[in-house]
Write a protein that holds these residues in place. Structure first.
Motif, mmCIF file in Angstrom:
data_model
loop_
_atom_site.group_PDB
_atom_site.id
_atom_site.type_symbol
_atom_site.label_atom_id
_atom_site.label_comp_id
_atom_site.label_asym_id
_atom_site.label_seq_id
_atom_site.Cartn_x
_atom_site.Cartn_y
_atom_site.Cartn_z
ATOM 1 N N MET A 158 -14.919 -2.384 11.184
ATOM 2 C CA MET A 158 -14.344 -1.132 10.698
ATOM 3 C C MET A 158 -13.720 -1.304 9.315
ATOM 4 N N LEU A 159 -13.032 -2.412 9.096
ATOM 5 C CA LEU A 159 -12.439 -2.643 7.779
ATOM 6 C C LEU A 159 -13.512 -2.806 6.708
ATOM 7 N N SER A 160 -14.591 -3.500 7.045
ATOM 8 C CA SER A 160 -15.688 -3.651 6.090
ATOM 9 C C SER A 160 -16.303 -2.307 5.749
ATOM 10 N N ALA A 161 -16.483 -1.471 6.764
ATOM 11 C CA ALA A 161 -17.047 -0.143 6.518
ATOM 12 C C ALA A 161 -16.115 0.697 5.654
ATOM 13 N N LEU A 198 -16.263 -0.592 2.054
ATOM 14 C CA LEU A 198 -17.517 -0.221 1.396
ATOM 15 C C LEU A 198 -17.530 1.267 1.045
ATOM 16 N N LEU A 199 -16.980 2.090 1.925
ATOM 17 C CA LEU A 199 -16.926 3.519 1.638
ATOM 18 C C LEU A 199 -16.047 3.798 0.424
ATOM 19 N N ALA A 200 -14.826 3.239 0.435
ATOM 20 C CA ALA A 200 -13.918 3.455 -0.698
ATOM 21 C C ALA A 200 -14.498 2.869 -1.984
ATOM 22 N N PHE A 201 -15.102 1.694 -1.878
ATOM 23 C CA PHE A 201 -15.672 1.036 -3.052
ATOM 24 C C PHE A 201 -16.825 1.859 -3.625
ATOM 25 N N ALA A 202 -17.680 2.388 -2.747
ATOM 26 C CA ALA A 202 -18.815 3.185 -3.220
ATOM 27 C C ALA A 202 -18.351 4.444 -3.935
ATOM 28 N N ILE A 203 -17.360 5.122 -3.356
ATOM 29 C CA ILE A 203 -16.846 6.339 -3.997
ATOM 30 C C ILE A 203 -16.205 6.005 -5.340
ATOM 31 N N ALA A 204 -15.441 4.912 -5.378
ATOM 32 C CA ALA A 204 -14.749 4.524 -6.608
ATOM 33 C C ALA A 204 -15.722 4.103 -7.705
ATOM 34 N N ILE A 205 -16.936 3.723 -7.341
ATOM 35 C CA ILE A 205 -17.951 3.360 -8.334
ATOM 36 C C ILE A 205 -18.780 4.573 -8.738
ATOM 37 N N VAL A 206 -19.220 5.344 -7.746
ATOM 38 C CA VAL A 206 -20.154 6.446 -8.008
ATOM 39 C C VAL A 206 -19.490 7.560 -8.808
ATOM 40 N N ALA A 233 -5.481 8.068 -7.336
ATOM 41 C CA ALA A 233 -4.754 6.801 -7.184
ATOM 42 C C ALA A 233 -4.840 6.281 -5.754
ATOM 43 N N GLY A 234 -4.836 7.197 -4.783
ATOM 44 C CA GLY A 234 -4.926 6.776 -3.391
ATOM 45 C C GLY A 234 -6.219 6.051 -3.086
ATOM 46 N N LEU A 235 -7.317 6.493 -3.698
ATOM 47 C CA LEU A 235 -8.604 5.841 -3.479
ATOM 48 C C LEU A 235 -8.587 4.415 -4.020
ATOM 49 N N LEU A 236 -7.992 4.240 -5.191
ATOM 50 C CA LEU A 236 -7.914 2.896 -5.772
ATOM 51 C C LEU A 236 -7.033 1.987 -4.917
ATOM 52 N N ILE A 237 -5.934 2.537 -4.394
ATOM 53 C CA ILE A 237 -5.044 1.740 -3.549
ATOM 54 C C ILE A 237 -5.751 1.316 -2.269
ATOM 55 N N VAL A 238 -6.480 2.254 -1.644
ATOM 56 C CA VAL A 238 -7.218 1.932 -0.425
ATOM 57 C C VAL A 238 -8.268 0.859 -0.705
ATOM 58 N N THR A 239 -8.948 0.962 -1.845
ATOM 59 C CA THR A 239 -9.959 -0.039 -2.192
ATOM 60 C C THR A 239 -9.343 -1.422 -2.310
ATOM 61 N N VAL A 240 -8.198 -1.502 -2.976
ATOM 62 C CA VAL A 240 -7.530 -2.800 -3.161
ATOM 63 C C VAL A 240 -7.046 -3.348 -1.819
ATOM 64 N N LEU A 241 -6.375 -2.516 -1.041
ATOM 65 C CA LEU A 241 -5.803 -2.991 0.221
ATOM 66 C C LEU A 241 -6.883 -3.423 1.205
ATOM 67 N N THR A 242 -7.917 -2.604 1.365
ATOM 68 C CA THR A 242 -8.983 -2.986 2.299
ATOM 69 C C THR A 242 -9.722 -4.223 1.807
ATOM 70 N N GLY A 243 -9.870 -4.358 0.499
ATOM 71 C CA GLY A 243 -10.508 -5.560 -0.026
ATOM 72 C C GLY A 243 -9.705 -6.806 0.293
ATOM 73 N N ILE A 244 -8.375 -6.726 0.143
ATOM 74 C CA ILE A 244 -7.517 -7.878 0.458
ATOM 75 C C ILE A 244 -7.576 -8.209 1.943
ATOM 76 N N VAL A 245 -7.516 -7.180 2.788
ATOM 77 C CA VAL A 245 -7.522 -7.418 4.235
ATOM 78 C C VAL A 245 -8.868 -7.985 4.680
#
Length: 256
Positions: free
Chosen positions: A45-48, A51-59, A178-190
């Motif tokens: 679930m964390l990987s998903a 990946l979701l947050a990362f894809a949105i933050a890139i696209v 900003a929330g999307l960037l924070i989620v991307t960072v936090l999920t990446g660390i976890v």
């Protein structure tokens, strides 16, 4: 942001309460292993989520950069068309309007572009010059049908420039939430540290894939921040359209 934090806290409380209820009901089994069902489910679930947050933050920034780049070419082309149309005005008026258009292009590709890149806004001087050009064209004494047509054509192109400029002002302020960037960072660390949190103690060669994953995740997260702004970073829109327009205006003036 407070609502997001409150929702996260509520979700954590629900998980803790549910685990205690299951343990009291004696319907479950202990799961202390790093490769147990709890860790497997959590990791998936964390990987998903990452990946979701990362894809949105890139696209989203990628799409915004493409749109902003196309808009700069639309604005610069409108400047060139206005320059051509202004040549049909009386000579004195034509020279003033064309000189104003050349100055406008130089302003945009120079000081204003640095302002957009560093501060995310357009210059007041650009708006002033564009408004001044519109007033000068309106003040032209169009005594014949041909002059009236030329005047109307220049005004139409100035309207196109203004519309593209408004869009560029919006693009300069656009960035992912900003929330999307924070989620991307936090999920990446976890995701990176989840095996350690689960109790695994990697040694030797098992550290190699974990270190590779951590490095690639860090590079990906940095990329998210690097391309977050349309006019700076890896996907930055450069003033190529206005550089080309300046050359085109010089060519038209030389040809005239």
């Amino acid at each position: 942001m407070i609502i997001y934090i409150a929702a996260a806290v509520c979700a954590v409380i629900v998980v803790i309460l549910a685990s205690r209820l299951v343990r009291r009901g004696r319907h479950g089994v202990d799961d202390p292993d790093p490769d147990g069902p709890t860790t497997a489910h959590t990791g998936a679930m964390l990987s998903a989520l990452f990946l979701l947050a990362f894809a949105i933050a890139i696209v989203v920034p990628w799409t915004s950069a493409d749109s902003a780049r196309s808009n700069t070419y639309a604005e610069s082309q409108a400047v060139v068309e206005a320059y051509w149309a202004a040549s049909r005005l009386p000579p004195a008026d034509a020279q003033r309007v064309q000189a104003g258009l050349r100055d406008y292009v130089q302003l945009v590709r120079g000081p204003e572009w640095r302002l957009m890149r560093d501060h995310g806004r357009l210059s007041a001087a650009g708006w002033t010059r564009l408004d001044g050009l519109r007033r000068e064209v309106i003040a032209v004494n169009a005594s014949t049908d041909e002059l009236q047509n030329a005047q109307g054509s220049v005004l139409d192109h100035l309207t196109e420039i203004s519309a593209a400029r408004h869009q560029r002002a919006m693009d300069a302020k656009t960035s992912p939430p900003a929330g999307l960037l924070i989620v991307t960072v936090l999920t990446g660390i976890v995701v990176m540290l989840l095996p350690l949190f689960a109790g695994a103690r990697p040694r030797g060669l098992t550290l190699v894939p974990l270190a590779m994953m951590a490095g690639l995740l860090a590079a990906g997260v940095y990329l998210v921040f690097d391309i977050a702004h349309v006019f700076r970073g890896g996907l930055a829109v450069h003033p190529d359209a206005y550089t080309g327009a300046a050359a085109e205006l010089r060519r038209i003036s030389g040809g005239g």
